[in-house]
Design a protein around this motif. Structure first.
Motif, short mmCIF file in Angstrom:
data_model
loop_
_atom_site.label_atom_id
_atom_site.label_comp_id
_atom_site.label_asym_id
_atom_site.label_seq_id
_atom_site.Cartn_x
_atom_site.Cartn_y
_atom_site.Cartn_z
N SER A 48 0.85 -1.19 0.00
CA SER A 48 0.00 0.00 0.00
C SER A 48 0.89 1.24 0.00
N MET A 49 0.33 2.32 -0.45
CA MET A 49 1.08 3.57 -0.52
C MET A 49 0.45 4.57 0.44
N THR A 50 1.31 5.38 1.02
CA THR A 50 0.80 6.44 1.87
C THR A 50 0.28 7.56 0.98
N ASP A 51 -0.48 8.46 1.56
CA ASP A 51 -1.00 9.60 0.80
C ASP A 51 0.14 10.42 0.21
N ASP A 52 1.22 10.59 0.97
CA ASP A 52 2.36 11.36 0.47
C ASP A 52 3.01 10.69 -0.73
N GLU A 53 3.09 9.36 -0.71
CA GLU A 53 3.68 8.64 -1.84
C GLU A 53 2.80 8.77 -3.07
N GLU A 56 3.29 12.20 -4.51
CA GLU A 56 4.59 12.29 -5.17
C GLU A 56 4.54 11.67 -6.56
#
Length: 99
Positions: A48-53, A56
């Motif tokens: 899963s990816m964080t919102d920041d990732e 980006e």
């Protein structure tokens, strides 16, 4: 020594430790600036990816589209026309997702 070609991704038996390509074809493609076309590894299903990732990645997509758009304005060659179409596809996809 078994190595992986930097262009096509195939494994090959290297004659030298500095070998980077499996064949003269891949070596010339690298000299012409071709990108890696081998198989890409899919992310793990649980990745899963964080919102920041995510932000980006979106920012990089916008930058790539604007770079392609700027490059397409250099001439009216067939390559530049393809760059313009690719930039438009990226921007349309981002707009379609309201990003």
């Amino acid at each position: 020594m078994i190595k992986r070609c930097e262009i096509c991704g195939r494994e090959f038996k290297a004659q030298r430790s500095t070998a980077r390509y499996c064949s003269a074809t891949c070596r010339s493609r690298a000299a012409r600036g071709y990108a890696y076309t081998g198989e890409l590894q899919a992310p793990a299903p649980s990745a899963s990816m964080t919102d920041d990732e995510v932000l980006e990645v979106l920012q990089r997509a916008h930058v790539a589209a604007s770079d392609l758009s700027r490059a397409s304005m250099l001439t009216s060659s067939p390559l530049c026309l393809k760059l313009r179409r690719a930039a438009k596809k990226i921007e349309d996809a981002l707009r379609g997702e309201s990003l």
